[in-house]
Every structure is written in structure tokens, then in C-alpha cells.
Design an enzyme around this catalytic site. Sequence first.
Site, PDB file in Angstrom:
ATOM      1  N   ASP A 117       0.819  -1.005   0.008  1.00 28.13           N
ATOM      2  CA  ASP A 117       0.058  -0.108   0.073  1.00 28.13           C
ATOM      3  C   ASP A 117       0.911   1.406  -0.082  1.00 28.13           C
ATOM      4  O   ASP A 117       2.119   1.125   0.156  1.00 28.13           O
ATOM      5  CB  ASP A 117      -0.687   0.088   1.152  1.00 28.13           C
TER       6      ASP A 117
ATOM      7  N   CYS B 231      -7.270 -27.985  12.512  1.00 20.93           N
ATOM      8  CA  CYS B 231      -8.376 -28.947  12.513  1.00 20.93           C
ATOM      9  C   CYS B 231      -7.967 -30.192  11.872  1.00 20.93           C
ATOM     10  O   CYS B 231      -8.491 -31.372  12.439  1.00 20.93           O
ATOM     11  CB  CYS B 231      -9.635 -28.124  11.569  1.00 20.93           C
TER      12      CYS B 231
ATOM     13  N   HIS C 214      -5.769 -21.115  11.217  1.00 23.71           N
ATOM     14  CA  HIS C 214      -7.282 -21.345  10.793  1.00 23.71           C
ATOM     15  C   HIS C 214      -8.121 -20.404  10.272  1.00 23.71           C
ATOM     16  O   HIS C 214      -8.470 -20.476   9.281  1.00 23.71           O
ATOM     17  CB  HIS C 214      -8.103 -21.946  12.074  1.00 23.71           C
TER      18      HIS C 214
ATOM     19  N   CYS D 133     -12.847 -28.710   8.043  1.00 24.91           N
ATOM     20  CA  CYS D 133     -11.895 -27.764   7.694  1.00 24.91           C
ATOM     21  C   CYS D 133     -10.478 -28.467   7.558  1.00 24.91           C
ATOM     22  O   CYS D 133     -10.083 -29.254   8.208  1.00 24.91           O
ATOM     23  CB  CYS D 133     -11.668 -26.697   8.795  1.00 24.91           C
TER      24      CYS D 133
ATOM     25  N   CYS E  86      -7.533 -26.803   7.921  1.00 26.62           N
ATOM     26  CA  CYS E  86      -6.472 -26.111   8.239  1.00 26.62           C
ATOM     27  C   CYS E  86      -5.412 -26.987   9.105  1.00 26.62           C
ATOM     28  O   CYS E  86      -5.806 -27.888   9.432  1.00 26.62           O
ATOM     29  CB  CYS E  86      -6.784 -24.776   9.060  1.00 26.62           C
TER      30      CYS E  86
ATOM     31  N   ASP F 136      -8.042  -7.416   1.169  1.00 31.37           N
ATOM     32  CA  ASP F 136      -7.175  -7.381   2.019  1.00 31.37           C
ATOM     33  C   ASP F 136      -7.634  -6.940   3.203  1.00 31.37           C
ATOM     34  O   ASP F 136      -8.654  -6.062   3.434  1.00 31.37           O
ATOM     35  CB  ASP F 136      -5.985  -6.776   1.759  1.00 31.37           C
TER      36      ASP F 136
END
Length: 371
Positions: free
Chosen positions: A94, A310, A337, A305, A307, A267
Site C-alpha cells: 500500500d 483442524c 485457521h 476444515c 487447516c 485485504d
Amino acid sequence: MTAITYELIKKDEATGARAGILHTPHGSFPTPIFMPVGTQASVKGVSPDELKELGAGVILSNTYHLFLRPGMDLVREAGGLHRFMNWDGAILTDSGGFQVFSLGDLRKITEDGVTFRSHIDGSKKFLSPEVSMEVQMALGSDIVMAFDECVPYPADYEYAKTSTERTTRWAKRCKDAMTSESQGLFGIVQGGMYKDLREKSVADLVELDFPGYAVGGLSVGEPKELMYEMLGLTVHLLPEDKPRYLMGVGTPDYLLEGVMYGIDMFDCVFPTRVARNGMAMTHEGRLVMKNAAYTRDFSVLEEGCGCYACRNGYTRAYIRHLVRAEEIFGLRLLTLHNLYFLQAFMREMREAILADAFSDFRAKFLARYQK
């Protein structure tokens, strides 16, 4: 040839949602996409390898913070931001504008740029379109953002008009100052909550022919309905063959609506920030892990999930214990996660667009999430 190009793959004619591919010097990635935020050249608590594993194709770093520390000269000496942080994927930086303008009384705006006091040591600093471009070229990011003034909410018409016109003049100066052919400069639409100012901002920026456009000045405290109204108006006017980026949005409901309006990139610090505060994101809403309800809950954060937390069986009860004990591992599990959840969510939306099923996907997700 420009450094950044957008390839439209499929558009949902009923809503405007679209699936595409954004091509950059450091790889191509599918859109719509959520970009994890690595403010100071690091996504907090997450390694580059972990980011790749959870599916992040591009991350965001902050010009303002890297300008102050460690400084553009050191990053340039290191070989650019990619080498400095050991990340070989795409990077968007940015402009530093939002951070500077959020300093309030610590900054002074003129046509030349913004003089401000460093939040680190109070020293006097100066950012302008030219300085922002110099810093971002030294960082070597793939996508560079024009230096703009974010119109706050609320703002009266005359302030918004003056600010938006200055942003347009600064965008022209940014384009003139950009000498790198390996980076793509995005213009940022402003205009506050005024229809005519946003229309004028889009028209002026499109005339400058940037390789991509961001929608700025939204999700700054305005009512949700007003945000969607301004977003719909703005996106409708942007070129279809250029990527569209909605800045600072990271909750599932906002991401869903943004995609519906035709946004490609998002974002936000939200997923990592709330993770550090002990919150997990799921398809059925947020889980506040400090709550006593999870003391003996031996299920994972979300069934199905993929991730790290999980799929390896870390339970809500265990994560609650780690959060309450202020163990770093618990915050890392929640961060991994939440970032995985958003990457998977963006993939689900893309698949729905490609299957001509986005409206149905949206309705089913909201029914489950809002319940």
C-alpha cells in the site's frame, strides 16, 4: 506489456461476480482472492511456507511501516522485499496514505505531501507521491499503490471534493514518478459517500489508464447499506479488463458482497488480529474461544476444515486453554485457521462463479452464517 495483467475467465451475469487470473512478475493467482496482511514484512505468527500451504498467492506489506523501519535503503540492499522476507510469491504494497492520515493531529497535509511525526520515535517525516513511489520501487513489490488521501466518514461535501481532487492530482504524480517496468501501479478511487465525486474520481483515474484500480474510502465507519451503495456505483464504472481491489475488507459477509459486485482482490488485518484476541472464524459465525462453553468441547474448530489446527485434531477445549494461558501456540493455531478459512472461502466463491451457481451459494452461506 504491463507488469500486471488481468484475465477474465467467467462472469456471473446475474450478479456481476467474476472469476479470473491475475498475472504478476512473481506468479499468477486465481481471483477472487484474499491477501493476508504482512504489515512489517511478516504476516504475524505465520511463516512463508505456511502461507503457501494454506493457499495464499499474494500478500500485502505496508509502505508506511517499512519506510520508518527498517527503511527502504536496507531493504534495497537486501535485494528487495521478496528476498528480505524470503517470499517468492506476489507482493502488494500500500502507499502509506491510510496510515499517515490516520495519525490525526500528528500530520499536516499540503499539496506537496504529508508531514508527520513517526509513531515510533516522534521524529519528523515526509511522504509525498514521489517519496511513496521511491520507497515502493526500492521494496520491489509487484503491485504498487498510488499515494492517496482516504476521505474519512463522515466528511462534508467540500472537504470530500477537495480531498478527492488532490488524490487525482497525486495519482498523476505517482504515475509520472514510476520508472520501474517490473511493477504495476494501481490508482485508488476516492470520493467519500458522494455519488458525483466517486463518478468523477473513476473517470479521471481511468483516463490515466492504470493497470488496476482500488476502491478506497469504504469500510471506514459508514453504515453497511451506504457502503454497498457506493461500492456498486464505483465498480460499475471501472474497466472490465482491469483488476479491482476493495481495500480493508476481511469479514465473510463483506467479502461475499464485494465479490457479488465484481471485486477481485481484498485485504484486511481482521483474520490475524481477531486470532490474536482468541477468536476463530467459521461458516457459522465467530467462536470466542475464551467463552466457558468451550471448556469441555473436544471437537475441532470446524468440522471438514483443512487447516493445520483442524486436520491435526486440536480441540476447542485445548485451544481455549492455550488462549486463557496466553500461550503463543494457541494464537498461532487460530491465526492459521482464520487465514485458511478465508482462502478456502474465496476458492468456494470462485468455484460457484465458474459453475453458474453464485447466487445460490450466497443465499446458502448467509443463511448458515447469520444464523
